[in-house]
Design a protein around this motif. Structure first.
Motif, PDB file in Angstrom:
ATOM      1  N   GLU A  81       0.827  -1.204   0.000  1.00  0.00           N
ATOM      2  CA  GLU A  81       0.000   0.000   0.000  1.00  0.00           C
ATOM      3  C   GLU A  81       0.867   1.261   0.000  1.00  0.00           C
ATOM      4  OE1 GLU A  81      -3.286   2.682   0.302  1.00  0.00           O
ATOM      5  OE2 GLU A  81      -2.934   0.711  -0.594  1.00  0.00           O
ATOM      6  N   ARG A  84       1.956   1.830  -3.486  1.00  0.00           N
ATOM      7  CA  ARG A  84       0.835   2.342  -4.287  1.00  0.00           C
ATOM      8  C   ARG A  84       0.613   3.827  -4.024  1.00  0.00           C
ATOM      9  NH1 ARG A  84      -3.891   4.232  -4.191  1.00  0.00           N
ATOM     10  NH2 ARG A  84      -4.032   4.175  -1.916  1.00  0.00           N
ATOM     11  N   ARG A  85       0.644   4.218  -2.752  1.00  0.00           N
ATOM     12  CA  ARG A  85       0.418   5.635  -2.426  1.00  0.00           C
ATOM     13  C   ARG A  85       1.512   6.523  -2.992  1.00  0.00           C
ATOM     14  NH1 ARG A  85      -2.482   6.280   3.522  1.00  0.00           N
ATOM     15  NH2 ARG A  85      -3.970   4.569   3.266  1.00  0.00           N
ATOM     16  N   GLU A  88       0.867   6.778  -6.805  1.00  0.00           N
ATOM     17  CA  GLU A  88      -0.338   7.510  -7.183  1.00  0.00           C
ATOM     18  C   GLU A  88      -0.446   8.870  -6.500  1.00  0.00           C
ATOM     19  OE1 GLU A  88      -3.717   4.968  -6.612  1.00  0.00           O
ATOM     20  OE2 GLU A  88      -2.829   3.308  -7.758  1.00  0.00           O
ATOM     21  N   ASP A  90      -0.916   9.663  -3.468  1.00  0.00           N
ATOM     22  CA  ASP A  90      -1.996   9.699  -2.479  1.00  0.00           C
ATOM     23  C   ASP A  90      -1.553  10.592  -1.314  1.00  0.00           C
ATOM     24  OD1 ASP A  90      -3.803   9.053  -0.340  1.00  0.00           O
ATOM     25  OD2 ASP A  90      -4.266   7.164  -1.349  1.00  0.00           O
ATOM     26  N   GLU A  91      -2.370  11.553  -0.934  1.00  0.00           N
ATOM     27  CA  GLU A  91      -1.962  12.542   0.060  1.00  0.00           C
ATOM     28  C   GLU A  91      -2.116  12.065   1.502  1.00  0.00           C
ATOM     29  OE1 GLU A  91      -3.986  16.174  -0.693  1.00  0.00           O
ATOM     30  OE2 GLU A  91      -2.959  16.546  -2.609  1.00  0.00           O
ATOM     31  N   ARG A  92      -2.737  10.919   1.733  1.00  0.00           N
ATOM     32  CA  ARG A  92      -2.913  10.434   3.108  1.00  0.00           C
ATOM     33  C   ARG A  92      -1.570   9.914   3.633  1.00  0.00           C
ATOM     34  NH1 ARG A  92      -7.267   5.992   2.207  1.00  0.00           N
ATOM     35  NH2 ARG A  92      -6.023   5.812   0.292  1.00  0.00           N
TER      36      ARG A  92
END
Length: 350
Positions: A81, A84-85, A88, A90-92
């Motif tokens: 994960e 993946r973040r 991509e 992903d800002e979290r």
């Protein structure tokens, strides 16, 4: 020298924390996430001479760390994960927890903490250790020096005498010999430590059996979907010192063995030692050639979106025995300490 460096680092971290500067810097230094690395998690051991204590943390500290991560609202995620973040954007913000060597303490003291909270973790296995014949040479060196009043070694063709009678001499002697053994080639390193262990009737195989998870235990852990098993080479050699063919054999070969034992091929790798000298650009490329999705080092730093291009050269933050406090935890999560250390350079894959 190591003790002095630790004291200086603690003083610098204390100043940074009490000034509140880490909170001001956090928006610029905390990055997208962080991978924490641990070795042994166990109750403190009552030993006067314990030069490897920096590799240990108490279960209570780890639990407090998990509480702090939860209070900060950070996601504890798998390495899959995390990758993946990063890819991509992903800002979290996220946190990963990784455990090197697969000490048996991981099963008894760390895993239950994660299991109760349903949080994922990654355990990296050096296959020689899991098979019971690995050489935990830094622990053997500690035991030798604990017993000896003086150690004699052949170095550069001459006799090297190291006094180890007092506590101070033992600590200094350990640091000197450890640094020398890290500087020589792997064959020479193991030859020296085997000779020392034999001289003091230290059974490194027995130590391995006592301290490390065996294959049955690893298989039981791997059956839990919360746990990912990664590879950490076969013999725990410093990858950068090996010829390319041997390096690739250590890396891919450990994945082969884990796949044979567990029925699932690991896609995550942890470089033994993993500091700036132990893993370099060639080795990051070899990790990709060996088929690993990610590879982690012990180069200290936070993860930033730019790391999507360097997934086999990821930095980590150690949770180490010398820095078990909530002040250190706050600094770790802010990334401020590592920003100064890395001169505000986000990515290094050289």
């Amino acid at each position: 020298m190591i003790g002095m460096k630790c004291a200086m680092t603690r003083a610098a971290m204390s100043g940074l924390y009490h000034s509140g500067a880490h909170r001001l810097l956090a928006p610029y230094t905390q990055g997208a996430g962080v991978i924490f690395t641990l070795n042994q998690v166990r109750p403190p051991q009552e030993k006067d001479f314990a030069p490897n204590r920096g590799l240990e943390v108490a279960p209570e500290f780890l639990e407090a760390m998990l509480d702090r991560v939860d209070e900060e609202g950070l996601d504890v995620v798998t390495l899959d994960e995390a990758a993946r973040r990063l890819r991509e954007d992903d800002e979290r913000r996220f946190v990963c927890f990784t455990f090197d060597q697969a000490y048996r303490d991981t099963l008894h003291h760390a895993y239950p903490l994660f299991q109760r909270r349903s949080l994922p973790l990654t355990v990296y296995v050096a296959t020689d250790y899991a098979s019971g014949w690995g050489e935990l040479w830094w622990l053997a060196l500690e035991e030798v020096i604990a017993r000896a009043r003086e150690i004699e070694l052949c170095r550069q063709g001459g006799l090297w005498r190291i006094p180890t009678a007092t506590g101070q001499e033992k600590q200094r002697g350990f640091e000197q010999i450890y640094e020398w053994l890290r500087s020589v080639d792997e064959a020479r390193q193991r030859q020296v430590i085997r000779a020392l262990a034999d001289s003091y009737d230290i059974d490194m195989s027995a130590t391995c059996h006592d301290l490390m998870l065996g294959w049955d235990e690893i298989a039981a852990l791997a059956a839990d979907p919360l746990i990912a098993i990664g590879a950490r080479s076969k013999a725990h050699y410093e990858i950068s010192k090996l010829a390319p063919k041997k390096a690739l054999s250590e890396m891919a070969g450990s994945a082969d063995i884990i796949e044979d034992r567990l029925g699932r091929r690991p896609v995550h790798f942890s470089f033994p030692y993993g500091d700036e000298t132990a893993a370099r650009a060639r080795d990051f490329a070899l990790a990709k050639e060996a088929g690993f999705k990610t590879a982690v080092t012990t180069r200290r730093g936070m993860l930033f979106p730019a790391h999507r291009r360097f997934l086999t050269a990821l930095p980590r933050v150690p949770l180490a025995g010398d820095y078990q406090s909530l002040a250190c935890t706050a600094l770790y999560l802010s990334g401020a300490t590592f920003a100064f250390r890395n001169r505000f350079q986000q990515v290094s894959a050289a």
